[in-house]
Scaffold this motif. Structure first.
Motif, PDB file in Angstrom:
ATOM      1  N   GLN A 451       0.743  -1.194  -0.076  1.00 14.21           N
ATOM      2  CA  GLN A 451      -0.060  -0.062   0.004  1.00 14.21           C
ATOM      3  C   GLN A 451       0.967   1.399   0.202  1.00 14.21           C
ATOM      4  N   SER A 452       0.465   2.314  -0.587  1.00 10.54           N
ATOM      5  CA  SER A 452       1.295   3.285  -0.940  1.00 10.54           C
ATOM      6  C   SER A 452       1.318   4.427   0.237  1.00 10.54           C
ATOM      7  N   LYS A 453       0.022   4.308   1.203  1.00  6.56           N
ATOM      8  CA  LYS A 453      -0.273   5.201   2.076  1.00  6.56           C
ATOM      9  C   LYS A 453      -0.414   4.805   3.194  1.00  6.56           C
ATOM     10  N   ALA A 454      -0.284   5.400   4.528  1.00  7.79           N
ATOM     11  CA  ALA A 454      -0.743   4.986   5.727  1.00  7.79           C
ATOM     12  C   ALA A 454      -1.452   5.974   6.584  1.00  7.79           C
ATOM     13  N   GLU A 455      -2.296   5.519   7.124  1.00  6.51           N
ATOM     14  CA  GLU A 455      -3.343   6.542   7.983  1.00  6.51           C
ATOM     15  C   GLU A 455      -2.685   6.493   9.343  1.00  6.51           C
ATOM     16  N   ILE A 456      -2.276   7.647   9.925  1.00  9.50           N
ATOM     17  CA  ILE A 456      -1.699   7.555  10.933  1.00  9.50           C
ATOM     18  C   ILE A 456      -2.483   8.697  11.998  1.00  9.50           C
ATOM     19  N   GLN A 457      -2.782   8.372  13.305  1.00  4.25           N
ATOM     20  CA  GLN A 457      -3.331   9.354  14.436  1.00  4.25           C
ATOM     21  C   GLN A 457      -2.352   9.760  15.178  1.00  4.25           C
ATOM     22  N   VAL A 458      -2.141  11.093  15.300  1.00  7.38           N
ATOM     23  CA  VAL A 458      -1.280  11.956  16.089  1.00  7.38           C
ATOM     24  C   VAL A 458      -2.105  12.479  17.348  1.00  7.38           C
ATOM     25  N   THR A 459      -1.785  12.309  18.543  1.00  8.23           N
ATOM     26  CA  THR A 459      -2.415  12.797  19.655  1.00  8.23           C
ATOM     27  C   THR A 459      -1.464  13.395  20.625  1.00  8.23           C
ATOM     28  N   LYS A 460      -1.820  14.678  20.858  1.00  9.89           N
ATOM     29  CA  LYS A 460      -1.054  15.661  21.907  1.00  9.89           C
ATOM     30  C   LYS A 460      -1.197  15.125  23.342  1.00  9.89           C
ATOM     31  N   LYS A 461      -0.258  14.928  23.904  1.00  9.40           N
ATOM     32  CA  LYS A 461      -0.138  14.466  25.281  1.00  9.40           C
ATOM     33  C   LYS A 461      -0.779  15.513  26.135  1.00  9.40           C
ATOM     34  N   VAL A 462      -1.591  15.308  26.899  1.00  6.96           N
ATOM     35  CA  VAL A 462      -2.272  16.378  27.811  1.00  6.96           C
ATOM     36  C   VAL A 462      -1.271  17.171  28.521  1.00  6.96           C
ATOM     37  N   ALA A 463      -1.554  18.351  28.683  1.00  7.95           N
ATOM     38  CA  ALA A 463      -0.448  19.444  29.289  1.00  7.95           C
ATOM     39  C   ALA A 463      -0.732  19.026  30.713  1.00  7.95           C
ATOM     40  N   ASP A 464       0.446  18.987  31.231  1.00  8.87           N
ATOM     41  CA  ASP A 464       0.618  18.730  32.819  1.00  8.87           C
ATOM     42  C   ASP A 464       0.298  19.885  33.754  1.00  8.87           C
TER      43      ASP A 464
END
Length: 471
Positions: A451-464
């Motif tokens: 497959q030529s593409k990948a679906e990736i989820q990026v999640t920001k870590k919650v502020a401390d």
């Protein structure tokens, strides 16, 4: 008929009166923004009047106050026009004696003549008055792409202080997802540097929140290291000219070196880059452009391609060549940056010729091989420590790759000779569809990914955030 009318004094008076009435109506109707006149009372609208709010700013926080309102004023014409040209009007909300909570309040005005009447639009608004809460938050540093020069990378930025105090209502504090110090003024940094950056707080949708931040500015220290290495290019002759009278005397390029962008652990193992140059169809001097292969583990090379000049000569007869060599006593001169195929001299038997033919067939035979479950590497994600990533498709984060080329060269390939990468430069949190690329594989090979593409989820870590402190 017209002459009789114009010579009659009463006709002239009537016509003059009509023109005077038309002129008066025209002047009064074009008075600036006067929308209505009734019994000598003029009405006009003052737009975008700022709203002030009075409350205990040290201990309370207010939300829901509109920035501006429209005020309709009415009264004598002179006073209305004066209020328009010299606006002293102030719209305000008085919450000095209000209790905490959500409530509907009236918007009042002041600064107008007692002879003017004012109507506010909207006349009321719903506001929330809450007790201020203070929390301490860790600061994330965001570097604009132009801050670090090409071929260099930033280490983990450090801030002084490491945490800042943010004061607002509990409801607003609960919305804080990011506390950022953005560095943008610095450009093309190649060494460690220190700068100042302003702090801002954002919700999960990156909307800036109206909060009090102390201090509002922090000192940011950024370490910068070189991620590239300059190495020489070497050109290797591949094959021999089909025309037996043509010889290759040199293969050269004005670009003698390239820069490899890779971590130091990778560049330590790279001493040069060898590029095979196919000369089988060469019949005369020519210049060609070839791609520079990206070494295994590297991100890129600069430049990505170079122009190569192939210089040819004409073969002399064997006798003449041998005589020349014997007469001079010198070996045949070869170009220092080109490697030619090994050749053997001497008499060949029929069996030797058959073996040579078999070897030629093996070296020219095309072949393909498939490597399964190659892990996809994520590169280019700025401040990767502040994000977590997850593969949605493929869920395993792995793909298959089929590589084609000369059989002898394909057979020599291993899983560590290339990388499948997803470049996530300049991307923030969210779901992204990223084209896949193959790094480190020489340009002489062709490949096909499952497959030529990948679906990736990026999640920001919650502020401390630390425990709240009530004011």
């Amino acid at each position: 008929m017209m002459d009789r009318i114009l010579t009659n004094k009463w006709s002239v008076r009537i016509i003059s009166l009509i023109f005077a009435a038309i002129l008066f109506t025209s002047v009064t109707s074009t008075s600036t923004n006067v929308t209505n006149v009734t019994d000598g009372v003029y009405v006009d609208v003052i737009n975008n009047v700022p709203v002030e709010v009075y409350y205990d700013k040290d201990n309370m926080n207010v939300a829901g106050v509109p920035d501006t309102v429209d005020v309709t004023i009415s009264g004598p014409k002179g006073l209305v026009q004066l209020a328009k040209t010299q606006p002293n009007i102030i719209a305000y909300i008085d919450l000095t004696n209000a209790k905490a909570g959500t409530q509907s309040v009236k918007i009042k005005v002041k600064g107008l003549s007692d002879r003017l009447k004012a109507t506010v639009n909207p006349p009321t608004t719903k506001v929330t008055l809450a007790e201020k809460v203070t929390k301490k938050y860790s600061v994330d540093v965001e570097l604009n792409k132009s801050v670090i020069a090409d071929g260099y990378q930033a280490g983990t930025p450090k801030t002084d202080p490491k945490k800042v105090s943010i004061t607002a209502s509990k409801e607003i504090l609960d919305q804080i997802a990011y506390v950022k110090a953005t560095v943008s003024d610095e450009k093309d940094q190649k060494s460690d540097f220190t700068t100042k950056a302003t702090i801002s707080a954002f919700d999960a949708n990156l909307n800036k929140l109206d909060v009090e931040i102390d201090p509002g500015e922090v000192e940011v220290a950024v370490s910068v290291s070189k991620i590239g290495k300059t190495v020489p290019l070497r050109f290797q002759q591949s094959g021999n000219p089909a025309d037996k009278t043509v010889t290759i005397t040199s293969i050269t390029s004005d670009d003698e070196k390239v820069t490899v962008i890779a971590p130091e652990s990778v560049t330590d193992t790279i001493e040069q880059i060898t590029i095979p140059i196919d000369v089988t169809q060469t019949t005369a001097d020519k210049t060609i452009e070839v791609s520079v292969p990206v070494p295994t583990g590297a991100t890129s090379v600069t430049p990505t391609s170079v122009k190569v000049k192939i210089t040819t000569g004409k073969k002399q007869s064997d006798q003449s060549s041998n005589g020349a060599n014997e007469g001079t006593g010198q070996p045949k001169e070869e170009s220092p940056n080109v490697t030619t195929p090994d050749t053997e001299t001497g008499n060949e038997t029929d069996e030797d010729k058959e073996d040579d033919q078999t070897d030629t067939e093996d070296t020219t035979k095309q072949s393909s091989t498939e490597f399964k479950d190659i892990a996809i590497s994520i590169i280019g994600l700025v401040n990767s420590d502040s994000f977590s990533t997850a593969f949605l498709n493929p869920a395993s984060g792995k793909v298959n790759i089929t590589i084609s080329g000369l059989k002898t060269e394909v057979d020599a390939l291993g899983r560590n000779d290339f990388n499948v990468v997803a470049n996530m430069s300049n991307l923030q949190d969210g779901t992204h569809t990223i084209p896949l690329a193959v790094h480190g594989l020489a340009s002489k090979f062709t490949f096909t990914l499952s497959q030529s593409k990948a679906e990736i989820q990026v999640t920001k870590k919650v502020a401390d955030a630390s425990d709240p402190v009530l004011n």
